[in-house]
Design an enzyme around this catalytic site. Structure first.
Site, PDB file in Angstrom:
ATOM      1  N   ASP A 120      53.756 -17.811  44.363  1.00  0.00           N
ATOM      2  CA  ASP A 120      52.386 -18.271  44.518  1.00  0.00           C
ATOM      3  C   ASP A 120      52.292 -19.686  43.936  1.00  0.00           C
ATOM      4  OD1 ASP A 120      49.353 -16.303  44.468  1.00  0.00           O
ATOM      5  OD2 ASP A 120      49.638 -18.420  44.941  1.00  0.00           O
ATOM      6  N   GLU A 133      39.382 -16.076  44.229  1.00  0.00           N
ATOM      7  CA  GLU A 133      40.276 -15.743  43.122  1.00  0.00           C
ATOM      8  C   GLU A 133      39.509 -15.429  41.845  1.00  0.00           C
ATOM      9  OE1 GLU A 133      43.601 -18.865  44.815  1.00  0.00           O
ATOM     10  OE2 GLU A 133      44.065 -17.761  42.987  1.00  0.00           O
TER      11      GLU A 133
HETATM   12  C1  GLC Z   1      46.534 -19.226  45.696  1.00  0.00           C
HETATM   13  C2  GLC Z   1      46.510 -17.755  46.036  1.00  0.00           C
HETATM   14  C3  GLC Z   1      47.345 -17.393  47.252  1.00  0.00           C
HETATM   15  C4  GLC Z   1      47.385 -18.554  48.225  1.00  0.00           C
HETATM   16  C5  GLC Z   1      48.094 -19.711  47.543  1.00  0.00           C
HETATM   17  C6  GLC Z   1      48.147 -20.964  48.432  1.00  0.00           C
HETATM   18  O1  GLC Z   1      46.582 -19.400  44.307  1.00  0.00           O
HETATM   19  O2  GLC Z   1      46.816 -16.830  44.998  1.00  0.00           O
HETATM   20  O3  GLC Z   1      46.778 -16.209  47.828  1.00  0.00           O
HETATM   21  O4  GLC Z   1      48.085 -18.172  49.395  1.00  0.00           O
HETATM   22  O5  GLC Z   1      47.507 -20.058  46.302  1.00  0.00           O
HETATM   23  O6  GLC Z   1      46.856 -21.473  48.622  1.00  0.00           O
END
Ligand code: GLC
Length: 642
Positions: free
Chosen positions: A331, A523
Site C-alpha cells: 500500500d 480511509e
Molecule cells: C491508499 C489505500 C489503498 C489505495 C492506495 C493508492 O492509502 O489504502 O486502498 O489503493 O493508497 O491510492
C-alpha cells in the site's frame, strides 16, 4: 517526447518498414553476441518479444537478460507527481509502474490521460530492454478521475443489492472507462469485511459477512479483467487489503488521528481465516492479477505484526496455500511503517513476499536500498527474480509488449447513457427500505412533494470518497443526476418544493422527503470519533427531519457509507411526527435518479442490509452471529415493494 529505437519497433508498421534495413543490420550484430545480462533488446525470434511464445518462456528469457538494477526497477512503483520533474528517470531507473493516488482528477478527458501516460511509456521504452510500464489508479467505483465518467454505488450499496452479477457488470463498465484512458490497473475490488461500522472504509466493503465478499469477489474480478487482460476494455484487478483490514480493534490504530484504520486485528488464526481470508481465496480462484497488502497488523496471539512484513500470511498462506501467482503490491508508503530503519523495512517487506513497492515518492532511495540488501545478502536474488517474474507475467498478459501505448477506441463511451443505465440500475437495486408505515411508498408521482436535507442536491455527497479526489467533496466533483433531479424527473417540477434546511413552508405539501447525508471521507479520516466524522446526523439534517415530519407524512432517505444514528429521530411507528418511511440509499454514485426509481415504483425496493444497523454508535462492533445481538435493524433486513 521523442521515441528511441526500441519504442519505434512498436510504432505503426510504416515506421517499422522504414527502419527494417537498419534494424536488420543491428540484429545480425546482436545474434553474434552470446545472450547474457548485458545484451540489448531481443531480436524478436525465440525470445521475450516473440508474442507467439508462451508467457512463461518470454518471462524466463527477459529475466535472463536483466541486470539486478533493472529487476529492482521493475519492483518500483512511483506516484506520477514524483517523476513529472524528471520523466527520463522512468527509463533510466526502469521504473515498473506509476500511479496517482486517490483517483485524483488530473485531466478532464480520456485522451488527455492517455497522452500523459503515453509520454511516460515513451520514457519507459527507452530503457535498455524496452520494458513497458503499468499505470495504476483507484477506479474503485468508476474511473472517477475523469469528471464525465460514470460513478457507481460504493461496494456497501452493491452488497445491499445482493446481486454479484450486477456488481460484475459495473466493474466491466469501469474497466472499459479506465482502459480507454490508457490506464492498465485498478486497485479494486476491496474484499474487506467491515466488522465495525465506525471504520472510515466500511463503504468499501460489501458488508460484515464474509460470505458477501466471497460471493462478489469472483464476478467483480472477472468484470475488471474480462476474458483477455490485453483487451482495450480490461484492466488488471487488485484484491485488497490483504488481510483483515476491516477487523481491527477500535482505538488500536497508531496512524495519525485514526482510531480503527490501519490498526491491529486481534483474532485467532482460525477466526482470521474464516472471516477475512475466504474472500481472497475467491479472488485468487477468479484469477485476480494482483493483491494489495494491508496497512494493518495482525496479532494471532504472539503480539502484533505488520502485515507488510508477515512472511507467513503473504508467502506461506497467500502465495503457497491459496496458490496466488500474481503481484503482491504494497500500500501507499506502507513499507515505511514496517520499521524506522528503512533498510530493515525494505528487507522485511520484500522477504515477506511484497513484489512491487508503492514507494511512492523517494524511488531512488528505495532502489538503492534494495540493491544494497541484495548485495549484502539481506535479500536473495531468487526473491527478486520471483517478484519480477510475477510483474512481467502481468505485463505480458496485459499485452503491453505488443501494444504499450493507449488504445482510446472506447473513449467516446466514457459516461455514455448505456453505461449510466447500469449505474442507475445498481443504485436502484441497492436501495434498502427499513420502514414503510401505511405503505406510504411507492408514491404515485401525483403528489405535491417537499424535499429537504443536505443529501438531496449533492452529487458529491451521494458519491462519497474516492470520487475525483481522495476524500471526495461536498461540491459537485463530477457529472450525473442528484436525487432531487431524479425526483423532479418523475414528479412535475411544479409539484416539487426544495428547501435544503426546511426553512420554506411545508404544510401545503402532500408528502415530505428529507435526504440526510454524511459528508464524504476516505480511509481513517472517516473513522467515527477520530476527527470531524461520527455516526450522528448533522444538526441541520436532524432539524429538517423534525420540521418536515411534524408537518406532513415523511420519508427519510439516508445517504451514507455506513449505518448512522437514526433511532433518536424516528419516533414510534404510526405516532404523530414519526418518520413514516425510512430508506438506506448508501452512496449511490452519479445516478441519483436510481434512488428516485423505487420511490415512485419504477423499480422495486429489494435491498437487504449488508451490515447490522445499531441503535447507537457505542453498540459497535455489532455483527450478525454475536452472542448479544440487539440491532435497530438486523443484518439481511429489508422491506420489499412490487
Ligand atoms: C491508499 C489505500 C489503498 C489505495 C492506495 C493508492 O492509502 O489504502 O486502498 O489503493 O493508497 O491510492
Amino acid at each position: 517526447m521523442g521515441a528511441s529505437l526500441p519504442a519505434l519497433l512498436r510504432r505503426p508498421a510504416i515506421l517499422w518498414s522504414a527502419l527494417a534495413a537498419a534494424v536488420a543490420a543491428a540484429v545480425v550484430t546482436v545474434l553474434l553476441v552470446v545472450p547474457g545480462a548485458d545484451d540489448g533488446p531481443a531480436d524478436g525470434d525465440g525470445d521475450y518479444l516473440d508474442a507467439s511464445l508462451p508467457v512463461d518462456e518470454r518471462v524466463d528469457d527477459l529475466l535472463g537478460r536483466m541486470t539486478i538494477e533493472e529487476k529492482i526497477g521493475q519492483m518500483t512503483q512511483a506516484t506520477v507527481g514524483a517523476v513529472e520533474a524528471a520523466p527520463s528517470d522512468v527509463g533510466e531507473y526502469g521504473i515498473g509502474s506509476l500511479l496517482n493516488g486517490g483517483s485524483e482528477a488530473l485531466f478532464d478527458t480520456p485522451e488527455e490521460w492517455a497522452a500523459m501516460i503515453d509520454g511516460y511509456q515513451d520514457e519507459a521504452l527507452k530503457s535498455r530492454l524496452g520494458i513497458p510500464l503499468m499505470y495504476g489508479i483507484d477506479a474503485v467505483h468508476g474511473n472517477t478521475a475523469i469528471p464525465g465518467a460514470v460513478v457507481f454505488p460504493h461496494n456497501i450499496g452493491l452488497g445491499a443489492a445482493h446481486d454479484p452479477d450486477l456488481a460484475g457488470r459495473a466493474a466491466a463498465v469501469t474497466a472499459a472507462e479506465t482502459r480507454a484512458a490508457g490506464i492498465h490497473w485498478t486497485f479494486a475490488p476491496c474484499v474487506c469485511v467491515a466488522r465495525d461500522s465506525r471504520w472510515g472504509r466500511t463503504y468499501e466493503s460489501y458488508g460484515e459477512d464474509p460470505g458477501l465478499a466471497f460471493e462478489y469477489a469472483g464476478p467483480v474480478v472477472h468484470g475488471y479483467q474480462g476474458e483477455d487482460l490485453a483487451a482495450n476494455t480490461s484492466v488488471l484487478a487488485t484484491a485488497k487489503h490483504y488481510v483483515g483490514d476491516g477487523g481491527t480493534d477500535y482505538g488500536s490504530s497508531t496512524t495519525g488521528d485514526y482510531l480503527l484504520d490501519q490498526g491491529v486485528v486481534t483474532l485467532t488464526e482460525e477466526e482470521l481465516r474464516s472471516i477475512h481470508l475466504a474472500p481472497f481465496q475467491a479472488a485468487v480462484d477468479a484469477g485476480v492479477g494482483s493483491v494489495m497488502a494491508s496497512f494493518s497488523s495482525t496479532d494471532l496471539g504472539e503480539g502484533p505484526l505488520k502485515t507488510h512484513a508477515d512472511e507467513y500470511l503473504i508467502t506461506d498462506v497467500l502465495k503457497g496455500e491459496l496458490g496466488f501467482d500474481g503481484i503482491v503490491v504494497s500500500d501507499w508508503q506502507a513499507v515505511d511503517q514496517v520499521s524506522t530503519d528503512y533498510a530493515e523495512a525494505v528487507r522485511a517487506s520484500v522477504n515477506a513476499g511484497i513484489d512491487m513497492v508503492m514507494v511512492p515518492f523517494e524511488y531512488e532511495r528505495f532502489i538503492s536500498t534494495l540493491l544494497s540488501e541484495v548485495e549484502s545478502g539481506g535479500v536473495a536474488e531468487d526473491r527478486i527474480d520471483d517478484a519480477v517474474a510475477r510483474i512481467l507475467t502481468q505485463k505480458f498478459a496485459l499485452g503491453l509488449f505488443e501494444q504499450p501505448f493507449a488504445d482510446t477506441a472506447h473513449a467516446a463511451e466514457v459516461g455514455s447513457d448505456e453505461h449510466r443505465d447500469v449505474a442507475r440500475e445498481a443504485a436502484a437495486a441497492s436501495q434498502t427500505l427499513l420502514r414503510n408505515d401505511g405503505d406510504l411508498l411507492p408514491l404515485t408521482g401525483q403528489e405535491s412533494i417537499y424535499v429537504a436535507g443536505s443529501g438531496a442536491d449533492s452529487i458529491g455527497r451521494q458519491s462519497g470518497g474516492w470520487t475525483a479526489s481522495w476524500q471526495g467533496s461536498t461540491v459537485t466533483p463530477t457529472q450525473g443526476t442528484t436525487i432531487l433531479a431524479g425526483i423532479q424527473e418523475v414528479a412535475s417540477d411544479a409539484a416539487v418544493t426544495f428547501s435544503e434546511d426546511a426553512s420554506e413552508p411545508v404544510e401545503a405539501a402532500d408528502v415530505g422527503i428529507v435526504v440526510v447525508a454524511e459528508d464524504p471521507y476516505a480511509e481513517g479520516v472517516g473513522d467515527a470519533g477520530a476527527g470531524e466524522h461520527d455516526l450522528a446526523l448533522s444538526e441541520d439534517d436532524a432539524a429538517a427531519v423534525e420540521t418536515v415530519c411534524a408537518a406532513v407524512d415523511c420519508i427519510v432517505i439516508v445517504v451514507s457509507g455506513r449505518p448512522v444514528e437514526i433511532a433518536p429521530h424516528l419516533g414510534e411507528p404510526g405516532t404523530p411526527r414519526s418518520v413514516d418511511s425510512l430508506v438506506a440509499a448508501w452512496l449511490p454514485g452519479s445516478e441519483g435518479a436510481g434512488v428516485a426509481d423505487p420511490l415512485f415504483g419504477a423499480a422495486p425496493y429489494n435491498g437487504r442490509l449488508p451490515v447490522s444497523w445499531p441503535r447507537q454508535t457505542d453498540d459497535e462492533p455489532l455483527n450478525v452471529g454475536d452472542a448479544e445481538y440487539d440491532p435497530l435493524f438486523a443484518f439481511g433486513f429489508g422491506l420489499v415493494t412490487p
